[in-house]
Write a protein that holds these residues in place. Sequence first.
Motif, PDB file in Angstrom:
ATOM      1  N   ASP A 144       0.776  -1.135  -0.048  1.00  0.00           N
ATOM      2  CA  ASP A 144      -0.079   0.094   0.013  1.00  0.00           C
ATOM      3  C   ASP A 144       0.876   1.249   0.006  1.00  0.00           C
ATOM      4  N   LYS A 145       0.272   2.472   0.048  1.00  0.00           N
ATOM      5  CA  LYS A 145       1.037   3.847   0.073  1.00  0.00           C
ATOM      6  C   LYS A 145       1.970   3.923   1.180  1.00  0.00           C
ATOM      7  N   ASN A 146       1.725   3.151   2.249  1.00  0.00           N
ATOM      8  CA  ASN A 146       2.404   3.198   3.382  1.00  0.00           C
ATOM      9  C   ASN A 146       3.757   2.588   3.606  1.00  0.00           C
ATOM     10  N   ARG A 147       4.078   1.622   2.234  1.00  0.00           N
ATOM     11  CA  ARG A 147       4.904   0.729   2.209  1.00  0.00           C
ATOM     12  C   ARG A 147       4.802  -0.501   3.131  1.00  0.00           C
ATOM     13  N   VAL A 148       3.547  -0.837   3.350  1.00  0.00           N
ATOM     14  CA  VAL A 148       3.218  -2.169   4.171  1.00  0.00           C
ATOM     15  C   VAL A 148       3.043  -3.300   3.100  1.00  0.00           C
ATOM     16  N   ALA A 149       3.845  -4.157   3.253  1.00  0.00           N
ATOM     17  CA  ALA A 149       3.936  -5.344   2.155  1.00  0.00           C
ATOM     18  C   ALA A 149       2.880  -6.364   2.787  1.00  0.00           C
ATOM     19  N   TYR A 182       1.894  -9.432   6.948  1.00  0.00           N
ATOM     20  CA  TYR A 182       1.968  -8.158   6.840  1.00  0.00           C
ATOM     21  C   TYR A 182       3.180  -7.738   7.422  1.00  0.00           C
ATOM     22  N   ILE A 183       3.931  -6.778   6.694  1.00  0.00           N
ATOM     23  CA  ILE A 183       5.361  -6.310   7.236  1.00  0.00           C
ATOM     24  C   ILE A 183       5.520  -4.912   6.760  1.00  0.00           C
ATOM     25  N   SER A 184       5.962  -4.092   7.674  1.00  0.00           N
ATOM     26  CA  SER A 184       6.256  -2.627   7.100  1.00  0.00           C
ATOM     27  C   SER A 184       7.555  -2.524   6.852  1.00  0.00           C
ATOM     28  N   TRP A 185       7.799  -1.654   5.710  1.00  0.00           N
ATOM     29  CA  TRP A 185       9.075  -1.553   4.891  1.00  0.00           C
ATOM     30  C   TRP A 185       9.603  -0.196   4.859  1.00  0.00           C
ATOM     31  N   VAL A 186       9.078   0.636   5.777  1.00  0.00           N
ATOM     32  CA  VAL A 186       9.252   2.026   5.762  1.00  0.00           C
ATOM     33  C   VAL A 186      10.621   2.227   6.216  1.00  0.00           C
ATOM     34  N   ASN A 187      11.201   1.666   7.158  1.00  0.00           N
ATOM     35  CA  ASN A 187      12.679   2.155   7.541  1.00  0.00           C
ATOM     36  C   ASN A 187      13.782   1.140   7.139  1.00  0.00           C
ATOM     37  N   SER A 188      13.452   0.208   5.929  1.00  0.00           N
ATOM     38  CA  SER A 188      14.075  -0.472   5.372  1.00  0.00           C
ATOM     39  C   SER A 188      14.816   0.012   4.443  1.00  0.00           C
ATOM     40  N   THR A 189      16.225  -0.330   4.215  1.00  0.00           N
ATOM     41  CA  THR A 189      17.099   0.167   3.134  1.00  0.00           C
ATOM     42  C   THR A 189      17.137  -0.727   1.970  1.00  0.00           C
ATOM     43  N   ASP A 247       9.247  -4.759  -6.050  1.00  0.00           N
ATOM     44  CA  ASP A 247      10.142  -3.375  -5.860  1.00  0.00           C
ATOM     45  C   ASP A 247       9.339  -2.347  -5.253  1.00  0.00           C
ATOM     46  N   LEU A 248       9.467  -2.016  -3.971  1.00  0.00           N
ATOM     47  CA  LEU A 248       8.689  -0.863  -3.425  1.00  0.00           C
ATOM     48  C   LEU A 248       9.271   0.272  -3.728  1.00  0.00           C
ATOM     49  N   SER A 249      10.293   0.499  -4.247  1.00  0.00           N
ATOM     50  CA  SER A 249      10.743   1.872  -4.436  1.00  0.00           C
ATOM     51  C   SER A 249      10.114   2.085  -5.850  1.00  0.00           C
TER      52      SER A 249
END
Length: 292
Positions: free
Chosen positions: A135-140, A179-186, A206-208
């Motif tokens: 989603d738009k919050n980078r939650v996979a 569900y997993i949040s990918w906000v702070n991932s490099t 590819d979340l980027s």
Amino acid sequence: MTQTWAVLAAVLFLMIHLIGGSAYSTVNVEAGHEAVLNCPSVSKLSWLMVTWKMKSSTSCFLAYRWDLNETRMLNCSERMMWNYSPDRYPALRIYPVNLNDEGNYTCEIVSREGNFLFIFSLTVIVPPTLTLTSDKNRVAVCQATAGKPAAKISWIPASNHSVEKDIHHLNGTVTRISYISWVNSTHPTVTCLVTHPAVNQTLSLDLSYDSSRLQYLLIGLAVASGAGVTLYLILRCRASRLRKKAHRWPVKAGTENFRFTPSHMNTPVMDHSVSPEKIYQNYKPQAILMSY
């Protein structure tokens, strides 16, 4: 003597199977495939009858009598049949397998030496449908839909912040969502690993790319909104100018030659110095012009 040893060897073979625990077997078959339940061969024994009893969603009875060469079937689906000739190889074949076939199956051999039972537990495996979205919050979101048993979901790189939810369906299948949040991932790419008896598969996203695409979409919406507001203001300004001009324009009252005078001057003034004859001497009716 030779025949006696053969009978004893066959009986010993069956006893070893019974004592060793192989009398109870578990068979796993994927839905839509073929299931073959093998009752051990007892051709060296003087057996009389072999029967299959199914205790699944419906009770089924399938039997073969050797001395009469006769086959009986009761309350069995047409998908259930002998795999080969029952007098040689009394194995049961089910094709195609579905969830209603799951249950316990008993093969019983009746012989002069006694009765022998072999029990099979049939488990039907259903492969899940796999999806990976964000989603738009980078939650996979990794989802394994309607699998049996429930699939196992893990993430690459490994993370301890994933959250799982199971949805149980009436037919025995399970939908597992992770569900997993990918906000702070490099890492720009998230990978979901699904493990299941029927399928092992990895899904990558590819979340980027999704983030940049979302940014472009938001920019486009902002530009479109700004253009719409600008166009609205321009049209409103033009409408206001037109209304002001309409208030300043004089109103034409049917003739342009009339001149308005104050109310106290409406009384007509008669010039007695001019005689009526002079007034009407140039009168020509066809020369009168009417103004509208």
